[in-house]
Motif scaffolding. Structure first.
Motif, PDB file in Angstrom:
ATOM      1  N   LYS A 101       0.808  -1.219   0.000  1.00  0.00           N
ATOM      2  CA  LYS A 101       0.000   0.000   0.000  1.00  0.00           C
ATOM      3  C   LYS A 101       0.849   1.281   0.000  1.00  0.00           C
ATOM      4  N   PRO A 102       1.888   1.401   0.825  1.00  0.00           N
ATOM      5  CA  PRO A 102       2.668   2.650   0.798  1.00  0.00           C
ATOM      6  C   PRO A 102       3.270   2.942  -0.576  1.00  0.00           C
ATOM      7  N   ARG A 103       3.817   1.920  -1.241  1.00  0.00           N
ATOM      8  CA  ARG A 103       4.403   2.115  -2.568  1.00  0.00           C
ATOM      9  C   ARG A 103       3.352   2.553  -3.581  1.00  0.00           C
ATOM     10  N   LEU A 104       2.240   1.819  -3.598  1.00  0.00           N
ATOM     11  CA  LEU A 104       1.227   2.098  -4.618  1.00  0.00           C
ATOM     12  C   LEU A 104       0.507   3.409  -4.351  1.00  0.00           C
ATOM     13  N   ASP A 105       0.310   3.743  -3.086  1.00  0.00           N
ATOM     14  CA  ASP A 105      -0.252   5.061  -2.765  1.00  0.00           C
ATOM     15  C   ASP A 105       0.659   6.176  -3.254  1.00  0.00           C
ATOM     16  N   SER A 106       1.955   6.006  -3.027  1.00  0.00           N
ATOM     17  CA  SER A 106       2.907   7.040  -3.453  1.00  0.00           C
ATOM     18  C   SER A 106       2.959   7.137  -4.972  1.00  0.00           C
ATOM     19  N   MET A 107       2.819   5.998  -5.648  1.00  0.00           N
ATOM     20  CA  MET A 107       2.795   6.003  -7.113  1.00  0.00           C
ATOM     21  C   MET A 107       1.606   6.819  -7.619  1.00  0.00           C
ATOM     22  N   MET A 108       0.436   6.592  -7.043  1.00  0.00           N
ATOM     23  CA  MET A 108      -0.763   7.321  -7.451  1.00  0.00           C
ATOM     24  C   MET A 108      -0.611   8.814  -7.148  1.00  0.00           C
ATOM     25  N   ARG A 109      -0.126   9.120  -5.968  1.00  0.00           N
ATOM     26  CA  ARG A 109       0.038  10.519  -5.559  1.00  0.00           C
ATOM     27  C   ARG A 109       0.982  11.252  -6.509  1.00  0.00           C
ATOM     28  N   ALA A 110       2.101  10.627  -6.838  1.00  0.00           N
ATOM     29  CA  ALA A 110       3.079  11.261  -7.723  1.00  0.00           C
ATOM     30  C   ALA A 110       2.509  11.447  -9.127  1.00  0.00           C
ATOM     31  N   ALA A 111       1.770  10.452  -9.612  1.00  0.00           N
ATOM     32  CA  ALA A 111       1.186  10.545 -10.959  1.00  0.00           C
ATOM     33  C   ALA A 111       0.176  11.678 -11.048  1.00  0.00           C
ATOM     34  N   VAL A 112      -0.683  11.792 -10.038  1.00  0.00           N
ATOM     35  CA  VAL A 112      -1.701  12.854 -10.026  1.00  0.00           C
ATOM     36  C   VAL A 112      -1.048  14.216  -9.857  1.00  0.00           C
ATOM     37  N   SER A 113      -0.065  14.296  -8.970  1.00  0.00           N
ATOM     38  CA  SER A 113       0.633  15.568  -8.744  1.00  0.00           C
ATOM     39  C   SER A 113       1.292  16.059 -10.022  1.00  0.00           C
ATOM     40  N   ASN A 114       1.912  15.137 -10.761  1.00  0.00           N
ATOM     41  CA  ASN A 114       2.616  15.524 -11.979  1.00  0.00           C
ATOM     42  C   ASN A 114       1.674  16.132 -13.008  1.00  0.00           C
ATOM     43  N   ILE A 115       0.597  15.424 -13.332  1.00  0.00           N
ATOM     44  CA  ILE A 115      -0.279  15.904 -14.403  1.00  0.00           C
ATOM     45  C   ILE A 115      -1.067  17.134 -13.955  1.00  0.00           C
ATOM     46  N   THR A 116      -1.292  17.273 -12.648  1.00  0.00           N
ATOM     47  CA  THR A 116      -1.950  18.475 -12.134  1.00  0.00           C
ATOM     48  C   THR A 116      -1.069  19.695 -12.342  1.00  0.00           C
ATOM     49  N   THR A 117       0.192  19.584 -11.941  1.00  0.00           N
ATOM     50  CA  THR A 117       1.136  20.692 -12.120  1.00  0.00           C
ATOM     51  C   THR A 117       1.364  20.986 -13.595  1.00  0.00           C
ATOM     52  N   TYR A 118       1.498  19.928 -14.381  1.00  0.00           N
ATOM     53  CA  TYR A 118       1.725  20.052 -15.816  1.00  0.00           C
ATOM     54  C   TYR A 118       0.577  20.786 -16.499  1.00  0.00           C
ATOM     55  N   THR A 119      -0.647  20.416 -16.147  1.00  0.00           N
ATOM     56  CA  THR A 119      -1.821  21.041 -16.759  1.00  0.00           C
ATOM     57  C   THR A 119      -1.922  22.507 -16.360  1.00  0.00           C
ATOM     58  N   ASN A 120      -1.657  22.795 -15.100  1.00  0.00           N
ATOM     59  CA  ASN A 120      -1.708  24.188 -14.649  1.00  0.00           C
ATOM     60  C   ASN A 120      -0.630  25.036 -15.310  1.00  0.00           C
ATOM     61  N   SER A 121       0.495  24.416 -15.611  1.00  0.00           N
ATOM     62  CA  SER A 121       1.617  25.162 -16.189  1.00  0.00           C
ATOM     63  C   SER A 121       1.519  25.300 -17.710  1.00  0.00           C
ATOM     64  N   CYS A 122       1.087  24.230 -18.369  1.00  0.00           N
ATOM     65  CA  CYS A 122       1.165  24.175 -19.825  1.00  0.00           C
ATOM     66  C   CYS A 122      -0.188  24.301 -20.518  1.00  0.00           C
ATOM     67  N   GLY A 123      -1.253  23.944 -19.819  1.00  0.00           N
ATOM     68  CA  GLY A 123      -2.568  23.864 -20.443  1.00  0.00           C
ATOM     69  C   GLY A 123      -3.018  22.422 -20.516  1.00  0.00           C
ATOM     70  N   ALA A 124      -4.263  22.215 -20.919  1.00  0.00           N
ATOM     71  CA  ALA A 124      -4.821  20.869 -20.963  1.00  0.00           C
ATOM     72  C   ALA A 124      -4.295  20.125 -22.182  1.00  0.00           C
ATOM     73  N   ALA A 125      -3.674  18.975 -21.948  1.00  0.00           N
ATOM     74  CA  ALA A 125      -3.123  18.170 -23.036  1.00  0.00           C
ATOM     75  C   ALA A 125      -3.885  16.867 -23.217  1.00  0.00           C
ATOM     76  N   THR A 126      -4.827  16.612 -22.352  1.00  0.00           N
ATOM     77  CA  THR A 126      -5.609  15.384 -22.430  1.00  0.00           C
ATOM     78  C   THR A 126      -6.953  15.653 -21.780  1.00  0.00           C
ATOM     79  N   GLY A 127      -7.808  14.666 -21.760  1.00  0.00           N
ATOM     80  CA  GLY A 127      -9.100  14.843 -21.115  1.00  0.00           C
ATOM     81  C   GLY A 127      -8.975  14.914 -19.608  1.00  0.00           C
ATOM     82  N   PHE A 128     -10.100  14.949 -18.901  1.00  0.00           N
ATOM     83  CA  PHE A 128     -10.037  15.098 -17.448  1.00  0.00           C
ATOM     84  C   PHE A 128     -10.680  13.922 -16.711  1.00  0.00           C
ATOM     85  N   ARG A 129     -10.771  12.775 -17.373  1.00  0.00           N
ATOM     86  CA  ARG A 129     -11.264  11.598 -16.656  1.00  0.00           C
ATOM     87  C   ARG A 129     -10.323  11.233 -15.510  1.00  0.00           C
ATOM     88  N   TRP A 130      -9.023  11.485 -15.698  1.00  0.00           N
ATOM     89  CA  TRP A 130      -8.072  11.208 -14.625  1.00  0.00           C
ATOM     90  C   TRP A 130      -8.427  12.002 -13.369  1.00  0.00           C
TER      91      TRP A 130
END
Length: 517
Positions: free
Chosen positions: A342-371
């Protein structure tokens, strides 16, 4: 000084999570030469599940990629998001869904043909992957679940169930679903892949390709994508309709996925985990749960970089990155608190969401928002409150962009948006002029459940988590005659999506809510 250090640390943390805009992965010849033999060894380790080798080889591969790791394999286009972060209300979202469906109503009416591999409007045979029909059917059911117009509700349900019934007949004996031979249509993506695959099959290609369908992926993992999507769709269809045939299809998908070996394409393994998680939710088979976790731990997690992206250019593409978040969510929600992974997989999810959140705020929407719709219900143990707030804002921006321009909106996304919004607003049962609602929503220590009918001693109230497991029977709660309103303590309820059901001798009513500590 302490506040300054905290501030500097927060800047460093954000920088570490940043994803550059407009970057494309460009590996040098020496890098390619170093990666090729390592990738071959990794394929073997994944195939035979040599777990220590998987971790060590991917660590070495990430080192060779260097700064090129995590960059997408092709340029990404961006859409500027509006400033409005408010979510479109449930009534207005229902109106938006009606417009969306009206624009292509003939397609949805005949979506059962796509379940046979025929792409509308020409409906040529073997021209579209079957997963397309599965996702659209699931989206139609989600929209119907929130639709207040009874005629539309019945129509959407009829379209969806006809498509699902049609699709069920396409399931192979193995539990997988065939893939159409798209070469005659000059498909630029799948055409070369299919040709290379058939070339690799050699004389056996006559058994692999039959009547325009590829019926065996020969262990390449290509079938995992469709199996995961279709299994997920039939799981949702069973939840919405109660049709036991849909449960049978989803369980057959899980049985097919369970023995499959890991693949070097990380997103394939998330689709396998998705289908397995759905199987576990339907029959409680712990081996399906374990296999879903193993897929993520050993064939997805080791390929992720500290900034949250996956190392190779294909999976670093925002399209696949966002798909993986969507696929991960059900497994993350299911993880037992005592599961060592659980700690590994939770951290994987957290990092993935954090990345695309920051990326979208910085660059604009590059994909849909189902994530984002899948990240929202996850508890703050995994998605910290500040990150959750950013996800919330992005959902608002995306839905306004969709309403204004039509960007990033389809039946699947609209269904999931309405599903989430319906959970936050309560679901009204218009047919019987009966409604149940909850407030506040999201809720913390207590929640109020309100019914506008007179309950009696035969009324049963139960609570479930997002997976459908019973949390707490509430039959003994005192029901006040008249407009029944209960104040229910939420101690022991999990974070995330929860469900109340109110069952009377005549009907069963459902309301969803988000629990946050």
């Amino acid at each position: 000084m302490k506040r300054l250090l905290v501030f500097l640390f927060s800047i460093t943390a954000v920088a570490a999570q940043s994803q550059p805009c407009n970057a494309v992965q460009q590996l040098s010849v020496p890098q390619q030469q170093q990666i090729a033999p390592l990738a071959s060894l990794l394929d073997t380790a994944l195939k035979y599940e040599v777990l220590n080798d998987i971790d060590s080889l991917l660590a070495e591969i990430k080192t060779v990629y260097g700064s090129e790791g995590g960059q997408p394999d092709a340029p990404e286009t961006y859409a500027a998001l509006p400033l409005n972060t408010n979510w479109i209300s449930l009534p207005n979202a229902i109106l938006l869904s009606r417009l969306l469906i009206a624009n292509d109503s003939l397609v949805y009416q005949d979506i059962w043909k796509a379940a046979k591999g025929m792409l509308p409007p020409a409906y040529q045979p073997h021209s579209v992957p079957l997963r397309s029909a599965a996702e659209i059917a699931a989206g139609l059911l989600q929209i119907a679940d929130n639709e207040s117009d009874l005629a539309r509700k019945a129509l959407y349900q009829a379209w969806a169930t006809r498509a699902l019934d049609s699709l069920a007949t396409m399931q192979l004996q193995s539990g997988a679903f065939p893939f159409p031979d798209l070469r005659p249509y000059g498909d630029p993506v799948f055409g070369p892949i299919i040709q290379n695959f058939l070339n690799a099959c050699g004389p056996d290609s006559v058994n692999v390709l039959q009547n325009g369908w590829i019926i065996d992926d020969k262990g390449t993992g290509e079938f995992k994508f469709d199996a995961g999507v279709i299994g997920d769709a039939f799981y949702k269809a069973f939840v919405y309709t109660g049709n036991p045939q849909y449960k049978t299809v989803a369980l057959a998908v899980a049985a097919y996925l369970k023995p499959l070996r890991f693949n070097s394409n990380f997103n394939y393994n998330t689709f396998a985990a998705l289908g397995l998680a759905r199987g576990f939710q339907l029959n409680g088979d712990i081996t399906s749960y374990n296999r879903a976790v193993e897929n993520l731990r050993y064939s997805v997690y080791p390929g992720q970089l500290p900034n949250g992206r996956w190392v190779d250019g294909h999976n670093a593409n925002s399209r696949y990155h966002s798909l993986m978040i969507k696929n991960l969510e059900p497994v993350i929600q299911l993880l037992d608190v005592n599961d060592p992974e659980k700690p590994r997989l939770d951290s994987m999810m957290r990092a993935a969401v954090s990345n695309i959140t920051t990326y979208t705020n910085s660059c604009g929407a590059a994909t849909g928002f189902r994530w984002a719709l899948h990240a929202y219900p996850i508890g703050t143990v995994v998605i910290p409150q500040t990150l959750h707030d950013s996800v919330t804002d992005l959902i608002g921006k995306h839905i306004h962009l969709a309403a204004d321009s039509g960007n990033f909106i389809d039946v699947q996304t609209m269904g999931e948006y309405l599903e989430l919004l319906g959970g936050l607003n309560g679901v009204q049962q218009q047919e019987q002029a009966v409604s149940i609602s909850v407030f506040p929503n999201p809720a913390g220590d207590f929640i109020h459940l309100k019914m506008n009918f007179i309950p009696d001693e035969r009324t049963v109230i139960c609570a479930y988590n997002a997976t459908g497991a019973l949390l707490k029977p509430l039959q003994e709660l005192r029901l006040v005659p008249g407009t029944a309103e209960l104040r229910i303590p939420l101690a022991g309820f999990p974070e995330g999506l929860c469900i109340f059901t109110v069952t009377t001798p005549e009907n069963r009513y459902t309301v969803k809510f988000i629990h946050r500590y």
